[in-house]
Design a protein around this motif. Structure first.
Motif, PDB file in Angstrom:
ATOM      1  N   GLN A 188       1.116  -1.204  -0.045  1.00 14.51           N
ATOM      2  CA  GLN A 188      -0.013   0.131   0.042  1.00 14.51           C
ATOM      3  C   GLN A 188       0.841   1.219   0.018  1.00 14.51           C
ATOM      4  O   GLN A 188       1.866   1.146   0.870  1.00 14.51           O
ATOM      5  N   VAL A 189       0.799   2.085  -1.015  1.00  9.02           N
ATOM      6  CA  VAL A 189       1.392   3.278  -0.971  1.00  9.02           C
ATOM      7  C   VAL A 189       0.808   4.564  -1.405  1.00  9.02           C
ATOM      8  O   VAL A 189      -0.624   4.370  -1.311  1.00  9.02           O
ATOM      9  N   THR A 190       1.509   5.740  -1.218  1.00  8.29           N
ATOM     10  CA  THR A 190       0.640   6.964  -1.763  1.00  8.29           C
ATOM     11  C   THR A 190       0.364   7.033  -2.969  1.00  8.29           C
ATOM     12  O   THR A 190       0.937   6.244  -3.924  1.00  8.29           O
ATOM     13  N   LYS A 191      -0.109   8.130  -3.581  1.00  4.76           N
ATOM     14  CA  LYS A 191      -0.785   8.058  -4.810  1.00  4.76           C
ATOM     15  C   LYS A 191       0.640   8.736  -5.687  1.00  4.76           C
ATOM     16  O   LYS A 191       0.804   8.102  -6.914  1.00  4.76           O
ATOM     17  N   GLU A 192       1.522   9.422  -5.327  1.00  4.03           N
ATOM     18  CA  GLU A 192       2.863   9.722  -5.714  1.00  4.03           C
ATOM     19  C   GLU A 192       3.699   8.292  -5.935  1.00  4.03           C
ATOM     20  O   GLU A 192       4.248   7.979  -7.191  1.00  4.03           O
ATOM     21  N   ALA A 193       3.748   7.538  -5.129  1.00  4.38           N
ATOM     22  CA  ALA A 193       4.390   6.282  -5.232  1.00  4.38           C
ATOM     23  C   ALA A 193       3.857   5.407  -6.087  1.00  4.38           C
ATOM     24  O   ALA A 193       4.220   4.669  -6.907  1.00  4.38           O
ATOM     25  N   TYR A 194       2.442   5.382  -6.233  1.00 10.89           N
ATOM     26  CA  TYR A 194       1.616   4.610  -7.080  1.00 10.89           C
ATOM     27  C   TYR A 194       2.075   4.911  -8.513  1.00 10.89           C
ATOM     28  O   TYR A 194       2.258   4.095  -9.493  1.00 10.89           O
ATOM     29  N   GLU A 195       2.177   6.217  -8.979  1.00 14.41           N
ATOM     30  CA  GLU A 195       2.384   6.677 -10.214  1.00 14.41           C
ATOM     31  C   GLU A 195       3.742   6.365 -10.653  1.00 14.41           C
ATOM     32  O   GLU A 195       4.119   6.173 -11.897  1.00 14.41           O
ATOM     33  N   THR A 196       4.853   6.226  -9.665  1.00 16.25           N
ATOM     34  CA  THR A 196       6.030   5.954 -10.171  1.00 16.25           C
ATOM     35  C   THR A 196       6.596   4.452  -9.758  1.00 16.25           C
ATOM     36  O   THR A 196       7.921   4.327  -9.927  1.00 16.25           O
ATOM     37  N   ASP A 206       7.275   3.184  -6.639  1.00 19.61           N
ATOM     38  CA  ASP A 206       8.053   3.365  -5.658  1.00 19.61           C
ATOM     39  C   ASP A 206       7.728   2.880  -4.508  1.00 19.61           C
ATOM     40  O   ASP A 206       6.727   3.178  -3.784  1.00 19.61           O
ATOM     41  N   THR A 207       8.557   1.868  -4.062  1.00 21.24           N
ATOM     42  CA  THR A 207       8.045   1.145  -2.823  1.00 21.24           C
ATOM     43  C   THR A 207       9.131   1.335  -1.689  1.00 21.24           C
ATOM     44  O   THR A 207       9.177   0.675  -0.526  1.00 21.24           O
ATOM     45  N   SER A 208       9.908   2.357  -1.779  1.00 24.74           N
ATOM     46  CA  SER A 208      10.699   2.836  -0.654  1.00 24.74           C
ATOM     47  C   SER A 208      10.195   3.404   0.579  1.00 24.74           C
ATOM     48  O   SER A 208      10.381   3.111   1.757  1.00 24.74           O
ATOM     49  N   LYS A 209       8.994   3.884   0.547  1.00 27.84           N
ATOM     50  CA  LYS A 209       8.251   4.384   1.588  1.00 27.84           C
ATOM     51  C   LYS A 209       6.975   3.778   1.854  1.00 27.84           C
ATOM     52  O   LYS A 209       5.995   4.783   1.509  1.00 27.84           O
ATOM     53  N   PRO A 210       6.599   2.754   1.970  1.00 25.28           N
ATOM     54  CA  PRO A 210       5.200   2.106   1.925  1.00 25.28           C
ATOM     55  C   PRO A 210       4.557   2.692   3.122  1.00 25.28           C
ATOM     56  O   PRO A 210       4.877   2.778   4.128  1.00 25.28           O
ATOM     57  N   PRO A 242      -9.426   7.207  -2.031  1.00 25.65           N
ATOM     58  CA  PRO A 242      -8.891   6.179  -2.437  1.00 25.65           C
ATOM     59  C   PRO A 242      -7.600   5.550  -1.904  1.00 25.65           C
ATOM     60  O   PRO A 242      -7.005   6.140  -0.833  1.00 25.65           O
ATOM     61  N   PHE A 243      -7.385   4.226  -2.178  1.00 29.29           N
ATOM     62  CA  PHE A 243      -6.462   3.466  -1.620  1.00 29.29           C
ATOM     63  C   PHE A 243      -5.574   3.124  -2.680  1.00 29.29           C
ATOM     64  O   PHE A 243      -6.018   2.456  -3.747  1.00 29.29           O
ATOM     65  N   TYR A 244      -4.384   3.187  -2.396  1.00 25.94           N
ATOM     66  CA  TYR A 244      -3.268   2.807  -3.578  1.00 25.94           C
ATOM     67  C   TYR A 244      -2.552   1.448  -3.432  1.00 25.94           C
ATOM     68  O   TYR A 244      -1.897   1.431  -2.388  1.00 25.94           O
ATOM     69  N   PHE A 245      -2.566   0.456  -4.336  1.00 22.66           N
ATOM     70  CA  PHE A 245      -1.663  -0.588  -4.151  1.00 22.66           C
ATOM     71  C   PHE A 245      -0.847  -1.161  -5.206  1.00 22.66           C
ATOM     72  O   PHE A 245      -1.440  -0.751  -6.514  1.00 22.66           O
ATOM     73  N   ILE A 246       0.307  -1.463  -5.082  1.00 21.97           N
ATOM     74  CA  ILE A 246       1.247  -1.857  -5.986  1.00 21.97           C
ATOM     75  C   ILE A 246       2.089  -3.022  -5.941  1.00 21.97           C
ATOM     76  O   ILE A 246       1.917  -3.456  -4.859  1.00 21.97           O
ATOM     77  N   SER A 247       2.513  -3.686  -6.889  1.00 17.21           N
ATOM     78  CA  SER A 247       3.437  -4.979  -6.885  1.00 17.21           C
ATOM     79  C   SER A 247       4.545  -4.408  -5.972  1.00 17.21           C
ATOM     80  O   SER A 247       5.282  -3.380  -6.367  1.00 17.21           O
ATOM     81  N   GLY A 248       4.986  -5.380  -5.081  1.00 16.85           N
ATOM     82  CA  GLY A 248       6.345  -5.054  -4.583  1.00 16.85           C
ATOM     83  C   GLY A 248       7.417  -5.550  -5.338  1.00 16.85           C
ATOM     84  O   GLY A 248       8.623  -5.035  -5.123  1.00 16.85           O
ATOM     85  N   VAL A 249       7.155  -5.931  -6.646  1.00 16.97           N
ATOM     86  CA  VAL A 249       8.149  -6.294  -7.337  1.00 16.97           C
ATOM     87  C   VAL A 249       8.122  -5.191  -8.618  1.00 16.97           C
ATOM     88  O   VAL A 249       7.346  -5.068  -9.333  1.00 16.97           O
ATOM     89  N   LYS A 250       9.287  -4.291  -8.647  1.00 17.34           N
ATOM     90  CA  LYS A 250       9.299  -3.147  -9.586  1.00 17.34           C
ATOM     91  C   LYS A 250       8.916  -3.411 -10.858  1.00 17.34           C
ATOM     92  O   LYS A 250       8.158  -2.760 -11.510  1.00 17.34           O
ATOM     93  N   GLU A 251       9.499  -4.551 -11.529  1.00 18.23           N
ATOM     94  CA  GLU A 251       9.387  -4.927 -12.991  1.00 18.23           C
ATOM     95  C   GLU A 251       7.853  -5.243 -13.179  1.00 18.23           C
ATOM     96  O   GLU A 251       6.919  -4.836 -14.281  1.00 18.23           O
ATOM     97  N   HIS A 252       7.100  -5.695 -12.171  1.00 15.22           N
ATOM     98  CA  HIS A 252       5.702  -6.158 -12.247  1.00 15.22           C
ATOM     99  C   HIS A 252       4.806  -5.023 -12.173  1.00 15.22           C
ATOM    100  O   HIS A 252       3.577  -4.540 -12.918  1.00 15.22           O
ATOM    101  N   CYS A 253       5.306  -4.005 -11.357  1.00 18.13           N
ATOM    102  CA  CYS A 253       4.385  -2.688 -11.134  1.00 18.13           C
ATOM    103  C   CYS A 253       4.713  -1.771 -12.312  1.00 18.13           C
ATOM    104  O   CYS A 253       3.612  -1.189 -12.983  1.00 18.13           O
ATOM    105  N   ASP A 254       5.934  -1.903 -12.901  1.00 19.07           N
ATOM    106  CA  ASP A 254       6.088  -1.170 -14.258  1.00 19.07           C
ATOM    107  C   ASP A 254       5.112  -1.657 -15.247  1.00 19.07           C
ATOM    108  O   ASP A 254       4.914  -0.994 -16.338  1.00 19.07           O
TER     109      ASP A 254
END
Length: 169
Positions: free
Chosen positions: A72-80, A82-86, A101-113
């Motif tokens: 779970q990340v911020t909107k800014e981290a979702y857009e880029t 970025d998992t450094s400050k979850p 809104p709640f934002y969730f991304i893959s912890g694997v950078k390549e998958h999120c990309d």
């Protein structure tokens, strides 16, 4: 004898409706057919867009162990991606505790990309009667047969259930 059966049915129906509206839901992200993986990007997005989430719902992820994680990340981290400050790392399940809104991304950078991310929007709760600011006064005074303010959809629905139950008596 028949009227007591109808009264019992009406009371039981009323209680059922009350519990149905107040119970929190546990929701499997993507339902049973779609799991958290790169191949499901489009299906996960459509899944989230076609649902209405409420405060108190619990989201639970189905994913392949050791292959990916949910962050779970911020909107800014979702857009880029970025998992450094979850906000929360390694999410298995989460309770939606606020509207918005709640934002969730893959912890694997390549998958999120590749698009493995999800936005869940929680609806704003309808204010309780008496807890909202009044609307500005109308330009013309209301007629004497105006409906009483403050009865929302759920109160109207409950009134219909009670009326139907009483009609069955």
């Amino acid at each position: 004898m028949a009227s007591s059966r109808n009264i019992g049915f009406a009371v039981l129906s009323f209680v059922f409706v009350l519990f149905a509206f107040s119970e929190a839901k546990v929701i499997l992200v993507g339902d049973k057919d779609v799991s958290w993986n790169v191949d499901s990007v489009k299906a996960l997005t459509q899944w989230a867009e076609n649902r209405r989430f409420r405060i108190g719902y619990v989201l639970k992820w189905k994913k392949e162990e050791g292959r990916d994680s949910v962050v779970q990340v911020t909107k800014e981290a979702y857009e880029t991606c970025d998992t450094s400050k979850p906000i929360k790392a390694d999410v298995e399940e989460i309770t939606l505790d606020r509207s918005g809104p709640f934002y969730f991304i893959s912890g694997v950078k390549e998958h999120c990309d590749k698009g493995l991310k999800l936005t869940v929007v929680v609806l704003t709760e309808k204010p309780k009667y008496g807890s909202y600011s009044p609307l500005p006064a109308p330009a013309a005074p209301p007629s004497s047969n105006a409906a009483a303010p403050g009865f929302g959809l759920s109160a109207g629905f409950i009134a219909v259930v009670v009326a139907v139950g009483m009609a069955l008596i």
